[in-house]
Design an enzyme around this catalytic site. Structure first.
Site, PDB file in Angstrom:
ATOM      1  N   GLY A 278     -51.191  -9.700  -9.765  1.00 15.01           N
ATOM      2  CA  GLY A 278     -51.532 -10.975 -10.402  1.00 15.01           C
ATOM      3  C   GLY A 278     -51.225 -11.074 -11.876  1.00 15.01           C
ATOM      4  O   GLY A 278     -51.561 -12.064 -12.514  1.00 15.01           O
ATOM      5  N   GLU A 320     -50.888  -3.561  -7.938  1.00 14.40           N
ATOM      6  CA  GLU A 320     -49.878  -4.158  -7.061  1.00 14.40           C
ATOM      7  C   GLU A 320     -49.125  -5.307  -7.730  1.00 14.40           C
ATOM      8  O   GLU A 320     -49.206  -6.448  -7.288  1.00 14.40           O
ATOM      9  CB  GLU A 320     -50.564  -4.688  -5.797  1.00 14.40           C
ATOM     10  CG  GLU A 320     -51.398  -3.644  -5.089  1.00 14.40           C
ATOM     11  CD  GLU A 320     -52.182  -4.219  -3.919  1.00 14.40           C
ATOM     12  OE1 GLU A 320     -52.226  -3.560  -2.869  1.00 14.40           O
ATOM     13  OE2 GLU A 320     -52.743  -5.322  -4.053  1.00 14.40           O
ATOM     14  N   PRO A 321     -48.382  -5.024  -8.781  1.00 12.89           N
ATOM     15  CA  PRO A 321     -47.643  -6.110  -9.424  1.00 12.89           C
ATOM     16  C   PRO A 321     -46.457  -6.553  -8.568  1.00 12.89           C
ATOM     17  O   PRO A 321     -45.733  -5.719  -8.032  1.00 12.89           O
ATOM     18  CB  PRO A 321     -47.147  -5.475 -10.731  1.00 12.89           C
ATOM     19  CG  PRO A 321     -47.035  -4.011 -10.412  1.00 12.89           C
ATOM     20  CD  PRO A 321     -48.122  -3.715  -9.408  1.00 12.89           C
ATOM     21  N   TYR A 364     -47.363 -25.693  -6.877  1.00 10.30           N
ATOM     22  CA  TYR A 364     -48.376 -25.222  -7.837  1.00 10.30           C
ATOM     23  C   TYR A 364     -48.314 -25.955  -9.167  1.00 10.30           C
ATOM     24  O   TYR A 364     -48.989 -25.544 -10.110  1.00 10.30           O
ATOM     25  CB  TYR A 364     -48.169 -23.737  -8.161  1.00 10.30           C
ATOM     26  CG  TYR A 364     -48.064 -22.796  -7.000  1.00 10.30           C
ATOM     27  CD1 TYR A 364     -49.085 -22.700  -6.057  1.00 10.30           C
ATOM     28  CD2 TYR A 364     -46.960 -21.963  -6.869  1.00 10.30           C
ATOM     29  CE1 TYR A 364     -48.979 -21.800  -5.008  1.00 10.30           C
ATOM     30  CE2 TYR A 364     -46.854 -21.058  -5.818  1.00 10.30           C
ATOM     31  CZ  TYR A 364     -47.871 -20.990  -4.895  1.00 10.30           C
ATOM     32  OH  TYR A 364     -47.762 -20.100  -3.869  1.00 10.30           O
ATOM     33  N   CYS A 391     -34.947 -35.168   0.108  1.00  8.78           N
ATOM     34  CA  CYS A 391     -35.465 -36.516   0.305  1.00  8.78           C
ATOM     35  C   CYS A 391     -36.964 -36.575   0.038  1.00  8.78           C
ATOM     36  O   CYS A 391     -37.762 -36.819   0.943  1.00  8.78           O
ATOM     37  CB  CYS A 391     -35.165 -36.972   1.717  1.00  8.78           C
ATOM     38  SG  CYS A 391     -33.408 -37.028   2.014  1.00  8.78           S
ATOM     39  N   GLU A 392     -37.355 -36.338  -1.189  1.00  9.85           N
ATOM     40  CA  GLU A 392     -38.755 -36.301  -1.627  1.00  9.85           C
ATOM     41  C   GLU A 392     -38.761 -36.623  -3.090  1.00  9.85           C
ATOM     42  O   GLU A 392     -38.016 -35.983  -3.842  1.00  9.85           O
ATOM     43  CB  GLU A 392     -39.301 -34.868  -1.589  1.00  9.85           C
ATOM     44  CG  GLU A 392     -39.700 -34.319  -0.322  1.00  9.85           C
ATOM     45  CD  GLU A 392     -41.172 -34.234  -0.078  1.00  9.85           C
ATOM     46  OE1 GLU A 392     -41.996 -34.632  -0.930  1.00  9.85           O
ATOM     47  OE2 GLU A 392     -41.500 -33.772   0.996  1.00  9.85           O
ATOM     48  N   TYR A 421     -41.256 -15.336  -5.796  1.00  7.55           N
ATOM     49  CA  TYR A 421     -41.749 -16.490  -5.036  1.00  7.55           C
ATOM     50  C   TYR A 421     -40.784 -17.668  -5.033  1.00  7.55           C
ATOM     51  O   TYR A 421     -41.220 -18.813  -4.929  1.00  7.55           O
ATOM     52  CB  TYR A 421     -43.152 -16.908  -5.536  1.00  7.55           C
ATOM     53  CG  TYR A 421     -44.119 -15.742  -5.520  1.00  7.55           C
ATOM     54  CD1 TYR A 421     -44.542 -15.202  -4.311  1.00  7.55           C
ATOM     55  CD2 TYR A 421     -44.551 -15.140  -6.701  1.00  7.55           C
ATOM     56  CE1 TYR A 421     -45.384 -14.108  -4.276  1.00  7.55           C
ATOM     57  CE2 TYR A 421     -45.393 -14.046  -6.674  1.00  7.55           C
ATOM     58  CZ  TYR A 421     -45.809 -13.530  -5.461  1.00  7.55           C
ATOM     59  OH  TYR A 421     -46.634 -12.449  -5.424  1.00  7.55           O
TER      60      TYR A 421
END
Ligand SMILES: *Cc1c(COP(=O)(O)O)cnc(C)c1O
Length: 463
Positions: A278, A320-321, A364, A391-392, A421
Site C-alpha cells: 500500500g 508486500e509492495p 478511483y 463509448c463512455e 494496476y
C-alpha cells in the site's frame, strides 16, 4: 455516439472546470524525475527516450498505445526494497499490480518473493520458475482447485481469509498428507488513504477476519488445533497509495496486541507478521513518496517498539509492495487522434487507448500527469483533458493537465506512472486490443507481453 445516449459509468465527465488545478508547470517540456521512470529523458531532438531509445522509434516498431517498462528501474526499485529490509525481513512483490513471466524472473534474480491471488497468477509465477516456497497465496475466495494446486506446488504460505477457509485449507492439506504454512489475515480497524488514516474504521469489508469481538483470536484458536496447518503469523493490509506511516503504527500496535493474547492463551509466540503493501508513489509532482529505506526503518522500529512493550520476541516482518515497485517504472505511450477545444472550458485530447488500458481514473478518480513525448514545444500551455476512444463520457485518462497549445493529431503523448494496476486491470471494452508491454533496457527493447490481435478476440468467440 451522443453523451446522453451513453450516460453509463460510475462517474460522468464533469465538463465544467472545477477551477482548482495546480498551475501549469513552468516548463512543459521538463520531465519531473519523481513521476517518470529513471532512465527517461529527452534526446537532442527533444524526443522522450527510455533506456536510451526514442519513443518515436518504439512507436514505429511496437505501435501505440503501448506500456513502456524501464527494466533497469524495476530492478533497482526491487533491489532497494530488498536491501532496505535486509536479511531480517521478507519483501513480497504484489503480483496483482503487474505480473508477467519476465517480471517473475527479475524478481527471482533480485531476491524478492511474490504474492499471488489467483490460479492464473500462480500459474504465471510457477511457469517462470519462481521457487514455490517464495510464493504467498492470497485472496478472499480461493477455490478448492486453487488451494489444492498451491498446496501441491508447495507455496511458502497461504494467507487465510475466513473461518471457512481455515477449515478448507486444513482439510485439503491433510488429504494431501501435508502441513501447510499459513498466516491469518485480520482486519485491525485501520483504513489508510493517502495522507490520512482512520483508526476506528469499522471492519465493513470483504477481506480478513475482524480483530473486533474476539473473532481474530477465535480464528487463531481454531487454526492452531488443525493438523493440516502450521500457523506462522498474522497478516494485515490497511490500504493503498499511503504516504503517512501512522496507519501502520496503529495496525502494528493492534497486531502485536493479538500476538500477545495468543502467547498468553496458548503459550505460542507466532514467528511472523506481515504488514501488507500500500505504499504510495508519485502520480503527479504534488505527491512525495518515501524511500524504501525510510519505510523499512519506520516499520521495523514500530514493530520492535511494540514487541518490547508487550515483552515478545520481535517476529520476522514481511511487507508486500506492488505499486511502489512497478508503478513508477512504466509509462503509456499514446498517439493523439483529435484535439477539440471547447470554448471557455478546456480542450479534449483524444488518444488511441483509454479506459481499456487505464481504468484507474474512471474507477478511483485517480490523478495522472501527461507530457508531449515526440517533440518539445514552446507554445503556451492549454488546459486539457486526455480522453480515450471508448463509448463512455467517463472514459478519461488524465482529468486535468496542461499540454502545449500547438498539440496536433499525430503527436505522441506519454502518461507516466502507469506500471501498476493498468495492464493488470486492462479490459477488452469495445473489443479493444490490449496494448503490449515493452521492456526497455540499455538501448534494447523487447516485448514481454504482446499486443492482442483480432485473432485473439475471435478465438474466444466460438460462434
Ligand atoms: C493489493 C495488495 C498489496 C499491494 O498493494 P500496493 O498498493 O500495490 O502496494 C499487498 N498486499 C495485499 C494483501 C494486497 O491486497
Amino acid at each position: 455516439m451522443s453523451r446522453s445516449a451513453h450516460p453509463a459509468g460510475p462517474r460522468h465527465a464533469d465538463v465544467l472546470p472545477e477551477g482548482h488545478y495546480t498551475a501549469p508547470a513552468e516548463d512543459l517540456n521538463a520531465l519531473d524525475p519523481k513521476v517518470w521512470a529513471r532512465t527517461v529523458g529527452r534526446d537532442a531532438d527533444g524526443v522522450v527516450t527510455v533506456g536510451g531509445i526514442p519513443v518515436t522509434q518504439l512507436a514505429e516498431e511496437y505501435g501505440t498505445p503501448a506500456y513502456l517498462l524501464d527494466e533497469a528501474d524495476f530492478r533497482e526499485r526491487a533491489r532497494a526494497w530488498r536491501t532496505a529490509f535486509g536479511d531480517d525481513a521478507d519483501v513480497f512483490y504484489a503480483g496483482k499490480a503487474f505480473l508477467s513471466r519476465a517480471v517473475v524472473r527479475w524478481l527471482d534474480e533480485e531476491g524478492l518473493n511474490l504474492d499471488v491471488c489467483s490460479g492464473g497468477e500462480l500459474a504465471t509465477a510457477l511457469s517462470a520458475g519462481m521457487p514455490a516456497e517464495r510464493i504467498a497465496f492470497h485472496g478472499n475466495n480461493k477455490s478448492p482447485e486453487e488451494i489444492e494446486r498451491a498446496v501441491r506446488a508447495g507455496v511458502g504460505r497461504i494467507v487465510l481469509d475466513s473461518f471457512q477457509e481455515i477449515v478448507r485449507v486444513a482439510h485439503i492439506a491433510q488429504s494431501l498428507g501435508k502441513r501447510q504454512r499459513v498466516q491469518i489475515r485480520i482486519t485491525v480497524g485501520v483504513e489508510a488513504h493517502t495522507h490520512e488514516f482512520i483508526a476506528t474504521a469499522h471492519e465493513d469489508q470483504k477481506f480478513g477476519i475482524p480483530l473486533a469481538g474476539g473473532q481474530a483470536a477465535e480464528a487463531v484458536r481454531r487454526a492452531l488445533k488443525l493438523d493440516g496447518l502450521e500457523v506462522i503469523g498474522i497478516h494485515s493490509h490497511i490500504g493503498s497509495q499511503i504516504f503517512d506511516m501512522s496507519g501502520f503504527e496503529v495496525a502494528a500496535h493492534r497486531v502485536v496486541g493479538l500476538l500477545k493474547d495468543i502467547r498468553d492463551e496458548h503459550g505460542v509466540e507466532l514467528p511472523e507478521i506481515d504488514l501488507g503493501g500500500g505504499l504510495g508513489i508519485a502520480y503527479t509532482s504534488d505527491d512525495d513518496p518515501r524511500e524504501p529505506h525510510e519505510i523499512a526503518k519506520a516499520l521495523t522500529e514500530i514493530v520492535t517498539r511494540e514487541c518490547e512493550a508487550a515483552r515478545l520476541a520481535t517476529p520476522r516482518i514481511s511487507v508486500e509492495p506492488g505499486r511502489a515497485i512497478v508503478g513508477p517504472t512504466a509509462f503509456t505511450l499514446y498517439e493523439v487522434g483529435t484535439v477539440k477545444p471547447l470554448e471557455g472550458l478546456r480542450t479534449y485530447v483524444s488518444v488511441d487507448g483509454g479506459m481499456s488500458d487505464n481504468i484507474r481514473t474512471a474507477l478511483y478518480d485517480a490523478e495522472y500527469s501527461v507530457a508531449l513525448a515526440s517533440r518539445t514545444s514552446d507554445a503556451e500551455p492549454m488546459l486539457v483533458r486526455v480522453v480515450g476512444k471508448h463509448c463512455e463520457s467517463g472514459d478519461i485518462v488524465v482529468k486535468d493537465a496542461f499540454l502545449p497549445e500547438d498539440l496536433a493529431p499525430g503527436d505522441l503523448i506519454a502518461v507516466p506512472a502507469t506500471g501498476a494496476y493498468c495492464r493488470s486491470m486492462a479490459s477488452n471494452y469495445n473489443h479493444a486490443l490490449r496494448p503490449p508491454v515493452v521492456a526497455v533496457r540499455d538501448g534494447a527493447a523487447r516485448v514481454v507481453v504482446r499486443r492482442e490481435t483480432e485473432e485473439d478476440l475471435l478465438r474466444l468467440d466460438v460462434g
